[in-house]
Design an enzyme around this catalytic site. Structure first.
Site, PDB file in Angstrom:
ATOM      1  N   ILE A 180      51.791 -11.560  33.559  1.00 16.02           N
ATOM      2  CA  ILE A 180      52.478 -12.668  34.224  1.00 16.02           C
ATOM      3  C   ILE A 180      53.971 -12.381  34.325  1.00 16.02           C
ATOM      4  O   ILE A 180      54.608 -12.006  33.337  1.00 16.02           O
ATOM      5  CB  ILE A 180      52.265 -13.994  33.463  1.00 16.02           C
ATOM      6  N   VAL A 181      54.498 -12.540  35.526  1.00 16.27           N
ATOM      7  CA  VAL A 181      55.941 -12.577  35.750  1.00 16.27           C
ATOM      8  C   VAL A 181      56.260 -13.994  36.206  1.00 16.27           C
ATOM      9  O   VAL A 181      55.615 -14.514  37.123  1.00 16.27           O
ATOM     10  CB  VAL A 181      56.385 -11.548  36.809  1.00 16.27           C
ATOM     11  N   GLN A 225      59.649 -13.331  40.495  1.00 14.25           N
ATOM     12  CA  GLN A 225      58.761 -12.568  41.363  1.00 14.25           C
ATOM     13  C   GLN A 225      59.482 -12.192  42.654  1.00 14.25           C
ATOM     14  O   GLN A 225      60.416 -12.860  43.077  1.00 14.25           O
ATOM     15  CB  GLN A 225      57.497 -13.376  41.664  1.00 14.25           C
ATOM     16  N   GLY A 226      59.054 -11.094  43.263  1.00  8.67           N
ATOM     17  CA  GLY A 226      59.683 -10.635  44.487  1.00  8.67           C
ATOM     18  C   GLY A 226      60.946  -9.835  44.261  1.00  8.67           C
ATOM     19  O   GLY A 226      61.622  -9.457  45.221  1.00  8.67           O
ATOM     20  N   LEU A 227      61.283  -9.549  42.998  1.00  6.44           N
ATOM     21  CA  LEU A 227      62.495  -8.792  42.668  1.00  6.44           C
ATOM     22  C   LEU A 227      62.173  -7.387  42.161  1.00  6.44           C
ATOM     23  O   LEU A 227      63.043  -6.689  41.659  1.00  6.44           O
ATOM     24  CB  LEU A 227      63.306  -9.548  41.599  1.00  6.44           C
ATOM     25  N   GLY A 263      58.124  -6.932  38.327  1.00  5.86           N
ATOM     26  CA  GLY A 263      56.741  -6.719  37.901  1.00  5.86           C
ATOM     27  C   GLY A 263      56.410  -5.241  37.867  1.00  5.86           C
ATOM     28  O   GLY A 263      55.758  -4.753  36.940  1.00  5.86           O
ATOM     29  N   GLU A 277      41.600  -5.312  33.392  1.00  2.12           N
ATOM     30  CA  GLU A 277      40.472  -6.244  33.409  1.00  2.12           C
ATOM     31  C   GLU A 277      40.573  -7.193  34.592  1.00  2.12           C
ATOM     32  O   GLU A 277      41.502  -7.994  34.676  1.00  2.12           O
ATOM     33  CB  GLU A 277      40.440  -7.053  32.108  1.00  2.12           C
TER      34      GLU A 277
END
Length: 409
Positions: free
Chosen positions: A232-233, A238-240, A243, A266
């Site tokens: 999880i980010v 996110q978008g930077l 991740g 998984e």
């Protein structure tokens, strides 16, 4: 609007049930304070693990649920507000529902107490984990990845504060058994301000012991398959491309660990699959092989097996990467291999993978199914490859993401 609003009889509500029904996804508002004291707001992707498959809450008007966290300590705060409530003892209490998934430290309604508790924890604050690798820069900021020590009270408490995000952002996500010592939890921080670092995201991974033969067993040489379960980010990061940096740094760490012989994932979501593919492709082509050197006759040889094992890639993922490289070669005129040769090569793998089903079909239908599967896969490969410059040794081209998981991420 408050939680002490007037109570309306159930008879009146039965005439207009839609006025008393709220989407739990819309009602739940998540806030994370920033280092400058502001709070960033977003909604969850899922709430069915908490409020049921319908993701609806009945019995309240103008329902708003505030779930807040501090960017550094992730100290949780909860409040529930509404303008009216039905007079029905069987109503589901959203406060009690959420508190059952949150740690005991969660503060309800008392914002002053929450702020005081955060400030107290920040006095002499230290990240409750061990630094993995080195501090690295991304843009103008510094970042670090820390492996939590769940035997440490602070490390366990942070895990309990973070884990509700698994239910809210990972489809079919569930809590891990923190008492199982085979689980590893990694938390990524922005550490530009060392005194008050900010949590960026976290990853859980399970260590599956692998029998490496009697000689290694007798010499107590442990080998493990590292399975990424939850990734999880936080939405505001996110978008930077953080991740991708997170995933790459973890992979570098595991590459240096002689006990880790393979890294698997998984049940990844499509967005995490894309992140993983782009990271693995870039790493493979920047550090290990030249794109133009990959040739069909080499793929099913000892060279490929050795390369896969050295890169600690599972067979399916390695096959996909090689197929993407072949498509990339065709797109950039880096090979003498024809498009037909590549198509037949990939179709052969697809046939072997689905042999039992395909053999039950007549030949025209079987060929049509294979062509449809190939066309879909080729299109997906081209989408993933879009923007990558593998033969020019391009820099990382990945995005932040969350990964879905089945019973655990």
């Amino acid at each position: 609007m408050s939680d002490n609003s007037p109570i309306t009889s159930i008879t009146a509500a039965s005439l207009q049930p839609e006025l008393w029904t709220s989407s739990s996804n819309d009602a739940l508002q998540i806030y994370i304070t920033d280092s400058d004291g502001t709070a960033l707001n977003f909604h969850p992707n899922f709430t069915y693990p908490i409020f049921g498959d319908s993701e609806q809450i009945f019995g309240y008007r103008d329902l708003v649920i505030f779930l807040c966290f501090d960017h550094c300590t992730f100290y949780p705060f909860l409040n529930v507000k509404y303008s009216d409530k039905l007079n029905d003892d069987t109503l589901e209490d959203p406060r009690e529902k959420l508190l059952s998934y949150l740690p005991e430290s969660t503060i309800f309604k008392d914002e002053v107490k929450w702020v005081d508790s955060i400030n107290k924890e920040k006095e002499g604050f230290e990240i409750p984990g061990e630094l993995v690798g080195n501090i690295f820069t991304h843009g103008d900021d510094k970042f670090g990845i820390y492996k939590l020590d769940l035997k440490n009270a602070q490390g366990l408490e942070l895990h309990k504060r973070l884990q509700i995000l698994v239910l809210l952002f990972i489809e079919a996500g569930s809590y891990i058994d923190h008492q199982d010592e085979l689980w590893d939890i990694y938390v990524m921080y922005k550490v530009t301000d060392e005194k008050t670092p900010s949590i960026i995201g976290f990853c859980t991974a399970y260590n599956y012991w692998k029998y490496g033969g009697f000689e290694k067993f007798d010499s107590n040489q442990q080998e493990v398959r590292k399975k990424i379960s939850q990734f999880i980010v936080l939405p505001m990061y996110q978008g930077l491309k953080l991740g991708g940096r997170f995933y790459n740094k973890l992979y570098e760490y595991w590459m240096q660990d002689p006990r880790v012989i393979e890294v698997v994932v998984e049940d990844p979501s499509e967005s995490f699959d894309d992140l993983r593919d782009r990271c693995d492709l870039t790493r493979l082509c920047q550090n290990t092989i030249k794109v133009a050197s990959v040739d069909l006759p080499l793929i099913n040889t000892e060279w490929a097996t050795k390369l896969r094992q050295e890169q600690k890639l599972e067979k399916r993922q390695f096959s996909r990467l090689l197929e993407m490289i072949l498509i990339y070669q065709l797109e950039h005129n880096l090979t003498n291999i024809t498009k037909k040769q590549v198509r037949l090569f990939i179709k052969k793998r697809l046939y072997e993978k689905n042999k039992e089903i395909l053999d039950g079909l007549d030949e025209p239908t079987r060929l049509d199914k294979l062509q449809t599967a190939y066309a879909s896969l080729e299109s997906d490969y081209k989408r993933i490859l879009s923007g990558l410059s593998l033969h020019k040794r391009a820099l990382d081209s990945t995005e932040g993401s969350s990964k879905k998981s089945k019973p655990n991420v």
